[in-house]
Design a protein around this motif. Structure first.
Motif, short mmCIF file in Angstrom:
data_model
loop_
_atom_site.label_atom_id
_atom_site.label_comp_id
_atom_site.label_asym_id
_atom_site.label_seq_id
_atom_site.Cartn_x
_atom_site.Cartn_y
_atom_site.Cartn_z
N ASP A 211 0.85 -1.29 0.01
CA ASP A 211 0.04 -0.09 -0.03
C ASP A 211 1.02 1.30 -0.17
O ASP A 211 0.80 2.15 -0.90
CB ASP A 211 -0.91 0.02 1.32
CG ASP A 211 -2.07 -1.14 1.11
OD1 ASP A 211 -2.43 -1.40 0.03
OD2 ASP A 211 -2.46 -1.47 2.10
N GLN B 297 -1.79 -4.59 -7.24
CA GLN B 297 -2.92 -5.19 -7.64
C GLN B 297 -3.19 -6.56 -7.19
O GLN B 297 -4.37 -7.00 -6.88
CB GLN B 297 -3.11 -5.15 -9.05
CG GLN B 297 -2.94 -4.02 -9.91
CD GLN B 297 -4.02 -3.01 -9.45
OE1 GLN B 297 -5.22 -3.57 -9.32
NE2 GLN B 297 -3.92 -1.59 -9.20
N ILE C 220 -4.65 -6.21 -4.02
CA ILE C 220 -6.23 -5.86 -3.95
C ILE C 220 -7.16 -6.94 -4.53
O ILE C 220 -8.23 -7.33 -3.89
CB ILE C 220 -6.26 -4.81 -4.95
CG1 ILE C 220 -5.46 -3.48 -4.65
CG2 ILE C 220 -7.77 -4.37 -5.29
CD1 ILE C 220 -6.11 -2.66 -3.27
N ASN D 229 -10.01 -8.69 -2.38
CA ASN D 229 -11.33 -8.86 -3.08
C ASN D 229 -11.87 -10.14 -2.71
O ASN D 229 -13.20 -10.28 -2.69
CB ASN D 229 -11.57 -8.49 -4.58
CG ASN D 229 -11.19 -6.81 -4.70
OD1 ASN D 229 -11.50 -6.10 -4.03
ND2 ASN D 229 -10.70 -6.56 -5.94
#
Length: 542
Positions: free
Chosen positions: A279, A316, A319, A323
């Protein structure tokens, strides 16, 4: 100073008191950095306003060639690390404004123009311009700038294509720079420390940098520069905590001074990437690329974009993993909602049962309310009774005080008459104040007796409000003393010092002094002391 080294870090301004020994506190400086990033528009605006002010000042100097040139050169200096295109425009303007007979000033402008060309990636123009300048005949200061510009040129070129021979050429020109700098100068000492670091002697380099750090506490630019190279030392030593500490200091300085040509954000991104903190790595690499694009620094753009795909891919991936976890949690929450729905049905049935019980309790509550009303009425009567007692004492005390005043007036009148008729004996008798003193003392005794009859615990509760070693007790022959009597009147609601002074036959200053003196003895907050005295409870002994 050397352009190659200022590429890495610029001005440093930090609100904390920092020292070389507290470098482990990277969390605190990181929090400061994140705060500055959230508010970086403020610092950009400050830089833009400063430049705009310089432009306005330049317009006013158009009729004065030398001063007009100097002001535009100052604008160029402010654009160097902020907007390379604007810096290029202004250094070209300065090139046209420099007096034709001023050879040394023309050389300075050419060197600055070459530096800007190498910054934005126009290496051919930079090289051609440098080739036209001969080192022969240059003064010591110009020669230092000449070597410094060449060192920066090869450093920029090397960072664009990552070819070691250009880095070596940059080092050679830096060595030449050291030959013309005064050995006692800050520039020389800093360059030696950097050379020591790059030669591999990190312990000696650390000592040299820490010495400079301590000597230049107020020089923000030097502290910023040293902080960056300290981070390199700790990077080589694999001390990540200290490395992040110094990098955060450097990055904070870049934001506060709106310097977009920086290396600290890229290094922070790489370091956090190595620490698996994707991050922050993504946050800092975006900042590094944004700054490079806005400043149009070619080698910084290449540097940032080469690292961006790696960091972005890891970010990504994180991420996507989050998810997937979110989908799992949604499924779990959905199952929980089904359970909640079933629970609601059970609760509804229980509520129906509780309604029946509540109905039965309602009648009982009605009876309790009736009893509470009766109690409230009784309390109201008791309150009124206490108020009557207090009012009675106040009126009685006022009457006694008035009576004493009348007796004093009669004594003075008789004295005047006796004096006029030469009644010596009567005059001597009337001069005596024994009668007044007796009446006052009797008044105090009556007041003390009545007050303590209504407030038998007043003295103890009053002393409970005072500090342990400041408690006030009357003498064995007294019921109340002066301090207690003053605050007894305050308890009765007589808070006006004028009235208290009149009742007790003291001067206003005396009453004020007593009140202040006792308040200073309070165990709690002195401003709330008299309010607390007014809350002392009454015990009705009738």
């Amino acid at each position: 100073m050397w352009q190659r080294f200022f590429v890495f870090i610029f001005l440093f301004h930090f609100s904390f008191a920092l020292s070389a020994q507290n470098h482990s506190d990277s969390t605190r400086v990181l929090q400061r950095l994140e705060y500055l990033m959230d508010n970086q528009k403020i610092y950009v605006k400050n830089r833009e306003e400063k430049i705009e002010k310089l432009k306005q000042e330049a317009k006013m100097l158009e009729g004065k060639p030398l001063q007009f040139f100097q002001k535009n050169y100052e604008i160029f200096q402010n654009y160097k690390k902020f907007d390379s295109d604007a810096a290029l425009s202004y250094i070209k303007l300065c090139q046209n404004l420099v007096p034709a007979h001023h050879d040394s000033l023309q050389t300075v402008i050419r060197l600055d123009l070459a530096w800007v060309y190498s910054t934005i990636g126009r290496y051919i123009e930079a090289s051609a311009l440098l080739d036209k300048i001969s080192a022969e005949g240059l003064g010591r200061e110009l020669l230092a700038k000449y070597y410094d510009t060449y060192s920066s040129f090869y450093s920029h070129y090397g960072q664009s294509n990552n070819r070691p021979e250009y880095y070596q050429a940059s080092e050679l020109y830096r060595d030449s720079l050291l030959t013309v700098l005064p050995k006692s100068s800050l520039e020389y000492r800093t360059a030696i420390a950097i050379k020591t670091l790059f030669s591999g002697d990190r312990e000696l380099a650390k000592k040299q940098f820490l010495t400079l750090w301590q000597e230049h506490q107020d020089d923000i630019e030097q502290r910023a520069l040293i902080a960056y190279f300290m981070s390199l030392i700790y990077k080589y030593e694999k001390n990540t905590t200290s490395q992040l500490y110094y990098l955060s200091i450097s990055a904070s300085a870049d934001i506060e001074m709106a310097n977009r040509d920086n290396a600290s954000f890229h290094d922070l991104a790489i370091t956090y990437y190595d620490q698996q903190d994707f991050d922050r790595a993504f946050q800092f690499i975006e900042k590094a690329i944004d700054d490079a694009m806005l400043c149009k620094v070619r080698y910084r753009i290449i540097e940032g974009t080469s690292s961006y795909p790696i960091i972005n891919a890891a970010y990504q991936q994180k991420i996507n993993s989050q998810n997937r976890q979110l989908v799992f949690l949604v499924i779990v929450v959905s199952l929980l909602l089904v359970g909640v729905f079933i629970g609601l049905i059970v609760i509804y049935r229980q509520v129906q049962h509780l309604r029946k019980i509540r109905s039965e309790l309602s009648a009982t509550n009605q009876q309790l309310r009736s009893l509470n009303n009766q109690i409230n009425q009784t309390n109201l009567k008791l309150s009124e009774s206490n108020h009557i007692k207090e009012e009675y004492i106040a009126q009685f005390f006022d009457m006694c005080s008035s009576y004493i005043d009348k007796m004093e007036d009669i004594r003075k009148a008789l004295l005047k008459k006796a004096t006029n008729q030469q009644w010596d004996t009567l005059r001597e008798q009337l001069k005596s104040t024994q009668m007044e003193e007796r009446e006052v003392q009797q008044l105090y005794i009556n007041f003390d007796r009545i007050f303590l009859n209504l407030y038998p615990t007043f003295v103890d509760e009053f002393n409970a409000l005072l500090q342990e070693d400041e408690k006030i007790y009357p003498k064995k022959t007294e019921l109340l003393n002066t301090e207690l009597r003053i605050f007894a009147l305050i308890r009765l609601g007589i808070t006006d010092s004028v009235k208290i002074a009149s009742f007790l036959r003291y001067s206003l200053r005396t009453v004020y002094n007593y009140r202040t003196k006792v308040r200073n003895k309070a165990a709690g907050h002195r401003e709330a002391f008299e309010t607390a005295v007014c809350q002392i409870a009454v015990i009705d002994r009738r």
